[in-house]
Write a protein that holds these residues in place. Structure first.
Motif, PDB file in Angstrom:
ATOM      1  N   ARG A  51       5.955  -2.412   4.117  1.00  0.00           N
ATOM      2  CA  ARG A  51       5.385  -1.802   2.889  1.00  0.00           C
ATOM      3  C   ARG A  51       5.293  -0.410   2.712  1.00  0.00           C
ATOM      4  NH1 ARG A  51      -0.717  -4.219   3.249  1.00  0.00           N
ATOM      5  NH2 ARG A  51      -1.438  -2.653   4.725  1.00  0.00           N
ATOM      6  N   PHE A  52       5.181   0.072   1.384  1.00  0.00           N
ATOM      7  CA  PHE A  52       4.937   1.216   1.149  1.00  0.00           C
ATOM      8  C   PHE A  52       3.646   1.366   0.530  1.00  0.00           C
ATOM      9  CE2 PHE A  52       5.049   4.512  -2.170  1.00  0.00           C
ATOM     10  CZ  PHE A  52       5.228   5.735  -1.472  1.00  0.00           C
ATOM     11  N   CYS A  53       2.659   2.307   0.523  1.00  0.00           N
ATOM     12  CA  CYS A  53       1.532   2.612   0.082  1.00  0.00           C
ATOM     13  C   CYS A  53       1.354   3.853  -0.582  1.00  0.00           C
ATOM     14  CB  CYS A  53       0.279   2.094   0.852  1.00  0.00           C
ATOM     15  SG  CYS A  53       0.237   0.668   1.629  1.00  0.00           S
ATOM     16  N   ASP A  54       1.163   3.933  -1.934  1.00  0.00           N
ATOM     17  CA  ASP A  54       1.036   5.262  -2.369  1.00  0.00           C
ATOM     18  C   ASP A  54      -0.614   5.659  -2.564  1.00  0.00           C
ATOM     19  OD1 ASP A  54       0.327   7.375  -4.142  1.00  0.00           O
ATOM     20  OD2 ASP A  54       1.746   6.724  -6.014  1.00  0.00           O
ATOM     21  N   LEU A  55      -0.867   6.490  -1.640  1.00  0.00           N
ATOM     22  CA  LEU A  55      -2.331   6.876  -1.706  1.00  0.00           C
ATOM     23  C   LEU A  55      -2.854   7.743  -2.758  1.00  0.00           C
ATOM     24  CD1 LEU A  55      -2.402   7.095   2.232  1.00  0.00           C
ATOM     25  CD2 LEU A  55      -2.759   4.936   1.045  1.00  0.00           C
ATOM     26  N   GLY A  56      -1.982   8.222  -3.633  1.00  0.00           N
ATOM     27  CA  GLY A  56      -2.494   9.105  -4.771  1.00  0.00           C
ATOM     28  C   GLY A  56      -2.067  10.583  -4.306  1.00  0.00           C
ATOM     29  N   LEU A  61       1.685   6.053   2.891  1.00  0.00           N
ATOM     30  CA  LEU A  61       2.024   5.258   4.372  1.00  0.00           C
ATOM     31  C   LEU A  61       3.246   4.372   4.322  1.00  0.00           C
ATOM     32  CD1 LEU A  61      -1.741   4.214   5.006  1.00  0.00           C
ATOM     33  CD2 LEU A  61      -0.528   5.787   6.199  1.00  0.00           C
ATOM     34  N   ASP A  62       3.916   4.302   5.138  1.00  0.00           N
ATOM     35  CA  ASP A  62       4.914   3.344   5.226  1.00  0.00           C
ATOM     36  C   ASP A  62       4.483   2.508   6.423  1.00  0.00           C
ATOM     37  OD1 ASP A  62       7.216   4.067   3.447  1.00  0.00           O
ATOM     38  OD2 ASP A  62       7.535   5.822   4.809  1.00  0.00           O
ATOM     39  N   GLU A  63       4.455   1.248   6.340  1.00  0.00           N
ATOM     40  CA  GLU A  63       3.899   0.505   7.396  1.00  0.00           C
ATOM     41  C   GLU A  63       4.771  -0.971   7.609  1.00  0.00           C
ATOM     42  OE1 GLU A  63      -0.856   0.716   6.742  1.00  0.00           O
ATOM     43  OE2 GLU A  63       0.318  -0.223   5.214  1.00  0.00           O
ATOM     44  N   GLU A  64       4.564  -1.318   9.090  1.00  0.00           N
ATOM     45  CA  GLU A  64       5.122  -2.370   9.390  1.00  0.00           C
ATOM     46  C   GLU A  64       4.317  -3.447   9.917  1.00  0.00           C
ATOM     47  OE1 GLU A  64       8.852  -3.882  12.307  1.00  0.00           O
ATOM     48  OE2 GLU A  64       8.268  -1.705  12.183  1.00  0.00           O
ATOM     49  N   VAL A  65       4.685  -4.776   9.751  1.00  0.00           N
ATOM     50  CA  VAL A  65       3.699  -5.994  10.546  1.00  0.00           C
ATOM     51  C   VAL A  65       4.131  -5.987  11.839  1.00  0.00           C
ATOM     52  CG1 VAL A  65       3.171  -8.467  10.521  1.00  0.00           C
ATOM     53  CG2 VAL A  65       3.425  -7.274   8.255  1.00  0.00           C
ATOM     54  N   VAL A  66       3.243  -5.812  12.688  1.00  0.00           N
ATOM     55  CA  VAL A  66       3.629  -5.951  14.123  1.00  0.00           C
ATOM     56  C   VAL A  66       2.718  -6.903  14.988  1.00  0.00           C
ATOM     57  CG1 VAL A  66       4.318  -3.492  14.532  1.00  0.00           C
ATOM     58  CG2 VAL A  66       1.989  -3.881  14.839  1.00  0.00           C
ATOM     59  N   ILE A  78       1.545   2.170  11.157  1.00  0.00           N
ATOM     60  CA  ILE A  78       1.966   3.297  10.201  1.00  0.00           C
ATOM     61  C   ILE A  78       3.256   3.621  10.767  1.00  0.00           C
ATOM     62  CG2 ILE A  78       1.689   5.470   9.707  1.00  0.00           C
ATOM     63  CD1 ILE A  78      -1.398   4.846   9.989  1.00  0.00           C
ATOM     64  N   THR A  79       4.430   3.645  10.092  1.00  0.00           N
ATOM     65  CA  THR A  79       5.752   4.252  10.709  1.00  0.00           C
ATOM     66  C   THR A  79       6.349   5.404  10.035  1.00  0.00           C
ATOM     67  OG1 THR A  79       6.811   2.658   8.909  1.00  0.00           O
ATOM     68  CG2 THR A  79       6.429   1.532  11.078  1.00  0.00           C
ATOM     69  N   GLY A  80       5.397   5.882   8.889  1.00  0.00           N
ATOM     70  CA  GLY A  80       5.769   7.134   8.303  1.00  0.00           C
ATOM     71  C   GLY A  80       4.653   7.377   7.386  1.00  0.00           C
ATOM     72  N   THR A  81       4.262   8.509   7.441  1.00  0.00           N
ATOM     73  CA  THR A  81       3.168   9.254   6.533  1.00  0.00           C
ATOM     74  C   THR A  81       3.364  10.736   6.629  1.00  0.00           C
ATOM     75  OG1 THR A  81       0.572   9.207   6.165  1.00  0.00           O
ATOM     76  CG2 THR A  81       1.548   9.390   8.405  1.00  0.00           C
ATOM     77  N   ASN A  82       2.748  11.094   5.501  1.00  0.00           N
ATOM     78  CA  ASN A  82       2.387  12.655   5.455  1.00  0.00           C
ATOM     79  C   ASN A  82       0.843  13.009   5.742  1.00  0.00           C
ATOM     80  OD1 ASN A  82       1.342  11.827   2.949  1.00  0.00           O
ATOM     81  ND2 ASN A  82       2.057  13.501   1.888  1.00  0.00           N
TER      82      ASN A  82
END
Length: 147
Positions: A51-56, A61-66, A78-82
């Motif tokens: 999933r992708f989450c827009d935090l404002g 965050l890009d996330e994956e179910v593990v 968390i697989t990607g974030t700024n």
């Protein structure tokens, strides 16, 4: 690695809590820290779903179910974030108590920037992260109990 745990009791059975938590693309409906979200994989649930989450602002965050154990445990990686996370897992555990459910969230994370990141964690990040997880749980409680 930084870690902490916080929990909340929700006045609903585990299946109702899992229905909200396991719908990973719709986290924006109950997490006040997420402005918008959607799945980014063809698979919308289970191991490997993303999933992708827009935090404002420009935060995301890009996330994956593990870890996916229906009605028991969910871990999002968390697989990607700024944000300043070098790595991070957000672990949810559900425990039935009669007609209620105790939900524990326990992030395990490492910040970027080496020793400076460790200092930032102690001075600022951990407290803010905990507040965010408390708000996440309060939002989940409100959402599940009202639906």
């Amino acid at each position: 690695m930084g870690s902490f745990a916080t929990e909340i009791t929700i006045d609903a059975p585990v299946t109702a809590v899992w229905q909200a938590l396991g719908n990973i693309g719709e986290i924006y409906q109950w997490n006040p820290g997420v402005r918008a979200s959607h799945t980014t994989s063809a698979q919308t649930e289970g191991m490997g779903a993303t999933r992708f989450c827009d935090l404002g602002g420009k935060n995301y965050l890009d996330e994956e179910v593990v870890l996916w154990q229906p009605n028991e445990k969910l871990t999002m990686r968390i697989t990607g974030t700024n944000l300043p996370f070098a790595e991070g897992d957000i672990r949810f555990t559900l425990r039935p108590e009669g007609e209620q459910t105790v939900v524990t969230v326990s992030p395990l994370y490492k910040l970027k920037f080496g020793l400076l990141g460790q200092l930032l964690d102690r001075l600022y990040v951990r407290n803010n992260y905990r507040q965010g997880m408390d708000a996440l749980l309060a939002g989940l409680k409100q959402f599940v109990e009202q639906n």
